[in-house]
Enzyme design. Structure first.
Site, PDB file in Angstrom:
ATOM      1  N   ARG A  94     -39.340  -2.513 145.228  1.00 16.79           N
ATOM      2  CA  ARG A  94     -40.664  -3.036 145.552  1.00 16.79           C
ATOM      3  C   ARG A  94     -41.030  -4.076 144.504  1.00 16.79           C
ATOM      4  O   ARG A  94     -40.638  -3.967 143.348  1.00 16.79           O
ATOM      5  CB  ARG A  94     -41.717  -1.930 145.492  1.00 16.79           C
ATOM      6  N   TYR A 233     -36.098  -5.142 151.532  1.00 22.04           N
ATOM      7  CA  TYR A 233     -35.906  -3.844 150.870  1.00 22.04           C
ATOM      8  C   TYR A 233     -37.103  -2.903 150.961  1.00 22.04           C
ATOM      9  O   TYR A 233     -38.238  -3.309 150.690  1.00 22.04           O
ATOM     10  CB  TYR A 233     -35.593  -4.070 149.379  1.00 22.04           C
ATOM     11  N   LYS A 242     -45.673   2.064 152.178  1.00 18.61           N
ATOM     12  CA  LYS A 242     -46.625   1.775 151.097  1.00 18.61           C
ATOM     13  C   LYS A 242     -47.738   0.820 151.560  1.00 18.61           C
ATOM     14  O   LYS A 242     -48.901   0.985 151.193  1.00 18.61           O
ATOM     15  CB  LYS A 242     -45.900   1.158 149.903  1.00 18.61           C
ATOM     16  N   HIS A 262     -50.864   9.005 147.279  1.00 16.77           N
ATOM     17  CA  HIS A 262     -49.438   8.960 146.936  1.00 16.77           C
ATOM     18  C   HIS A 262     -49.016  10.370 146.475  1.00 16.77           C
ATOM     19  O   HIS A 262     -48.812  10.609 145.290  1.00 16.77           O
ATOM     20  CB  HIS A 262     -49.248   7.920 145.827  1.00 16.77           C
ATOM     21  N   SER A 284     -44.095   6.786 140.862  1.00 18.20           N
ATOM     22  CA  SER A 284     -42.797   6.617 141.509  1.00 18.20           C
ATOM     23  C   SER A 284     -41.672   7.173 140.650  1.00 18.20           C
ATOM     24  O   SER A 284     -41.689   7.050 139.428  1.00 18.20           O
ATOM     25  CB  SER A 284     -42.537   5.135 141.741  1.00 18.20           C
ATOM     26  N   CYS A 286     -40.656  10.154 139.782  1.00 16.19           N
ATOM     27  CA  CYS A 286     -40.897  11.250 138.828  1.00 16.19           C
ATOM     28  C   CYS A 286     -40.474  12.571 139.450  1.00 16.19           C
ATOM     29  O   CYS A 286     -40.976  13.625 139.094  1.00 16.19           O
ATOM     30  CB  CYS A 286     -42.377  11.331 138.460  1.00 16.19           C
ATOM     31  N   ASP A 309     -43.961  12.032 149.913  1.00 11.72           N
ATOM     32  CA  ASP A 309     -44.438  10.799 149.254  1.00 11.72           C
ATOM     33  C   ASP A 309     -45.903  10.455 149.523  1.00 11.72           C
ATOM     34  O   ASP A 309     -46.577   9.955 148.634  1.00 11.72           O
ATOM     35  CB  ASP A 309     -43.550   9.627 149.696  1.00 11.72           C
ATOM     36  N   ASN A 399     -32.212   2.253 141.702  1.00 12.11           N
ATOM     37  CA  ASN A 399     -33.221   2.440 142.755  1.00 12.11           C
ATOM     38  C   ASN A 399     -32.550   2.519 144.134  1.00 12.11           C
ATOM     39  O   ASN A 399     -33.156   2.184 145.143  1.00 12.11           O
ATOM     40  CB  ASN A 399     -34.246   1.298 142.715  1.00 12.11           C
ATOM     41  N   SER A 400     -31.302   2.961 144.167  1.00 12.93           N
ATOM     42  CA  SER A 400     -30.641   3.104 145.466  1.00 12.93           C
ATOM     43  C   SER A 400     -31.287   4.260 146.229  1.00 12.93           C
ATOM     44  O   SER A 400     -31.851   5.177 145.625  1.00 12.93           O
ATOM     45  CB  SER A 400     -29.142   3.332 145.291  1.00 12.93           C
ATOM     46  N   ARG A 401     -31.193   4.204 147.545  1.00 10.95           N
ATOM     47  CA  ARG A 401     -32.022   5.100 148.369  1.00 10.95           C
ATOM     48  C   ARG A 401     -31.249   5.765 149.490  1.00 10.95           C
ATOM     49  O   ARG A 401     -30.234   5.262 149.955  1.00 10.95           O
ATOM     50  CB  ARG A 401     -33.148   4.268 149.018  1.00 10.95           C
ATOM     51  N   ASN A 526     -39.948  24.720 137.737  1.00  9.20           N
ATOM     52  CA  ASN A 526     -41.335  24.267 137.911  1.00  9.20           C
ATOM     53  C   ASN A 526     -42.108  25.230 138.810  1.00  9.20           C
ATOM     54  O   ASN A 526     -43.343  25.235 138.829  1.00  9.20           O
ATOM     55  CB  ASN A 526     -41.370  22.837 138.464  1.00  9.20           C
TER      56      ASN A 526
HETATM   57  C1  OXD Z   1     -42.198   4.630 145.326  1.00 12.26           C
HETATM   58  C2  OXD Z   1     -41.443   5.091 146.488  1.00 12.26           C
HETATM   59  O1  OXD Z   1     -41.852   3.595 144.745  1.00 12.26           O
HETATM   60  O2  OXD Z   1     -41.795   6.155 147.007  1.00 12.26           O
HETATM   61  O3  OXD Z   1     -43.165   5.292 144.962  1.00 12.26           O
HETATM   62  O4  OXD Z   1     -40.506   4.399 146.929  1.00 12.26           O
HETATM   63 MN    MN Z   2     -43.678   6.815 146.296  1.00  8.15          MN
END
Ligand code: OXD
Ligand code: MN
Length: 618
Positions: A94, A233, A242, A262, A284, A286, A309, A399-401, A526
């Site tokens: 992003r 992307y 988003k 978010h 993002s 985390c 998300d 940041n691969s998805r 957690n």
């Molecule tokens: C972010 C995502 O960047 O969810 O928060 O991709």
């Molecule tokens: Mn996100």
């Protein structure tokens, strides 16, 4: 409406049996068709394809992208129905610096958004979009956020010249004629336009990942539109996510009395089978997907996934706040997702996945850092180059998805598309220092204060220097479609819209000791924090009051079965008034950005915090 005929139409992108405007009538149809025509006249695609959302159409699109070199089909035995895309090196995340909120009034965008007046922005965008789809197909993608026709759902249409975006939107939302029917009936919808900005001249060969060096991701909140240019992307191209479900939806929420956040959304079942719903905001990358798919390490507890998300929250008629996950899929960060960190995600990814920028194994499967402890001896990296463990660079882009249907998660709740009453809101950041493992707010207003102070070390999900501390109130800094000061006020106002509000907690899984080690094991453990939070709601766990909020009383956190040395626990919960007073100064500085838009109630919270911290020093 006529399909635009073009003598230069390339046979490779023709779909004989798909793409015609559906035979759907109704009072809302004319506006949709007129808008499609208007955008087509501007962008001049070779043809227009109305996406019907059918499985056959999806298969044809995927097949075409493989033929065109946009996608690599993975080994069907290892990863059935799955594909790999490799993006251009300049198009991997992003782009906050290229993201704009073009509201009529600058003060409505606020100091944390890039603002350009709408007329000026439209004048900039027009020449960019003019002819930008030449040689390509413009897809008309009607989508619903939330189940089609659901009470909290919202509709939209994306026009795009990227078939990769189309198949991604098909995973991330509900797409098809059923949505067009609602639009035709006259239901409101949001207009989103996307072009990769790479028109093809006659006979020009396409590249695997078309994009443009010049990029704009623009939101017009006053007219409820999104225009995105130059990038293929993720959040730059899947505009439902988003751009719509957070930036535009936050504006709708402000105006209509609801919230677009978010946040992940889960159902926690305690050992007695009692259900609690928890929404959690984290900046993002985390570990939201990890928490959304949490496997509790304490016996008897269970977590069901509702969303990973985005959460939309509305007051219900019974005096509670109700939440949905408006998305239909996960667009998760691959690196760090592995057997030891998130088995559920790994299981979710068994097949039907669209991967982007991960590495390719020699047997046609995928790999990324963290999937397994040991890397394969040889891979093709995300750029398409040979890779070995001593190449000295990551095989997958950080940041691969993966893009995968939410329904495929083994942990998904049976009723995941329904609204659920919220019991708990968690606010988390990635903080190496200062912030304890968990803090309970004193009340809603104090909880909103905690949300407004979230900060986090920057990760790879957006551009910028990794590790740098950034303020990220409510984890919404990059996603709030209006002035963050007004947004904070909206949170406070929402406190008056329900009689039984969720309880707010701050969490931090990432605190490190003086020696740099993580103090808390995280991941499945957690669940111990969630267990404490839920037992607090049940009135069964003790807490102690500190200047920053309530923390677990000694012995009240369930640590059975794990070894966390007492010194680590002490450090994990230590509150250093001086460090916190410094933090309070930074919060004041941050609040001053918003001038008189900063709610007085939050300034009062900050004053009260300082008073408590000073008293603790004496
Ligand atoms: C972010 C995502 O960047 O969810 O928060 O991709
Ligand atoms: Mn996100």
């Amino acid at each position: 409406m006529a399909i635009i005929e073009s003598p230069t139409a390339r046979a490779t992108t023709e779909f004989a049996s798909f793409g015609a405007q559906p035979d759907i009538d109704g009072p809302g149809m004319a506006a949709l068709v007129a808008w499609v025509d208007e955008v087509a006249a501007l962008t001049q695609p070779d043809r227009i394809h109305w996406v019907d959302g059918s499985a056959e159409e999806n298969a044809a699109l995927l097949e075409q992208m493989v033929a065109d070199g946009t996608l690599i089909k993975l080994n069907d035995e290892k990863r059935p129905g799955s594909y790999l895309a490799r993006s251009d090196e300049g198009d991997v995340a992003r782009l906050e610096s290229r993201t704009f909120i073009s509201s009529e009034r600058e003060e409505d965008a606020g100091p944390t958004n890039n603002w350009v007046a709408p007329a000026e922005m439209r004048a900039t965008l027009r020449p960019l979009f003019e002819g930008s789809m030449r040689g390509r197909t413009m897809f008309v993608v009607p989508f619903s956020m939330g189940k089609i026709g659901g009470p909290i759902s919202q509709l939209g249409v994306q026009l795009t010249d990227s078939p990769y975006a189309v198949v991604s939107i098909e995973i991330m939302t509900r797409v098809g004629d059923a949505v067009t029917e609602l639009i035709a009936e006259g239901k409101p919808w949001v207009r989103t336009v996307h072009s990769v900005g790479a028109p093809l001249r006659d006979g020009e060969e396409d590249v695997a990942w078309p994009s443009n060096d010049e990029k704009y991701i623009v939101h017009f909140p006053d007219t409820l539109e999104v225009w995105s240019f130059g990038s293929g992307y993720g959040g730059n191209a899947i505009l439902a996510k988003k751009c719509y479900a957070l930036r535009i939806a936050s504006v709708l929420g402000r105006d209509q009395g609801w919230m677009a956040e978010h946040m992940l959304l889960i159902r926690v079942l305690d050992p007695q089978g009692r259900a609690y719903h928890v929404a959690a905001a984290f900046p993002s990358a985390c570990g939201k997907t990890n928490l959304a798919m949490l496997r509790p390490t304490i016996p008897g507890w269970k977590v069901e996934t509702l969303g990973d998300d985005i959460t939309w929250i509305r007051p219900g008629e019974d005096g509670r706040l109700y939440a949905i996950n408006p998305e239909a899929g996960f667009f998760g960060v691959a690196p760090g997702t592995g057997e030891s960190t998130n088995v559920t995600a790994v299981e979710t990814l068994w097949g039907n996945v669209l991967f982007t920028n991960v590495a390719l194994t020699d047997d046609g499967d995928v790999w990324w850092e963290g999937l397994t402890d040991e890397a394969p001896d040889h891979l093709i990296d995300w750029r398409g180059d040979d890779w070995t463990p001593d190449s000295g660079r990551p095989a997958a882009h950080p940041n691969s998805r993966f893009t995968v249907s939410a329904a495929q998660a083994p942990s998904i709740a049976d009723d995941w598309e329904e609204a659920v009453p919220l019991d708990v809101i968690l606010f988390g950041g990635r903080r190496a220092t200062n912030v304890p493992l968990v803090v309970e707010s004193f009340n809603w207003e104090h909880g909103v204060f905690l949300g407004s102070t979230i900060s986090s070390e920057r990760t790879a999900a957006a551009e910028g220097k990794v590790g740098e501390l950034r303020r990220d109130p409510f984890a919404m800094m990059p996603f709030c479609g209006y002035n963050m000061g007004d947004y904070m006020a909206h949170w406070l106002e929402m406190g008056g819209k329900a009689e039984k509000l969720p309880k707010i907690y701050q969490v931090n899984w990432f605190r490190r000791g003086a020696d740099g080690r993580f103090l808390w094991p995280g991941f499945g453990d957690n669940s111990r924090v969630i267990d404490w939070v839920i037992r607090r709601l049940q009135g069964e766990a003790e807490a102690v009051v500190t200047p920053i909020g309530l923390i677990p009383a000694p012995g009240s956190l369930n640590l059975d079965g794990i070894e966390v040395p007492q010194e680590d626990l002490d450090e994990l919960f230590s509150i250093d008034p001086d460090a916190w007073l410094e933090d309070a100064d930074l919060t004041e500085e941050f609040y001053s950005l918003f001038g008189d838009k900063t709610p007085a109630a939050l300034r009062a919270q900050l004053d009260a915090l300082r008073t408590r911290l000073k008293a603790a020093k004496d």
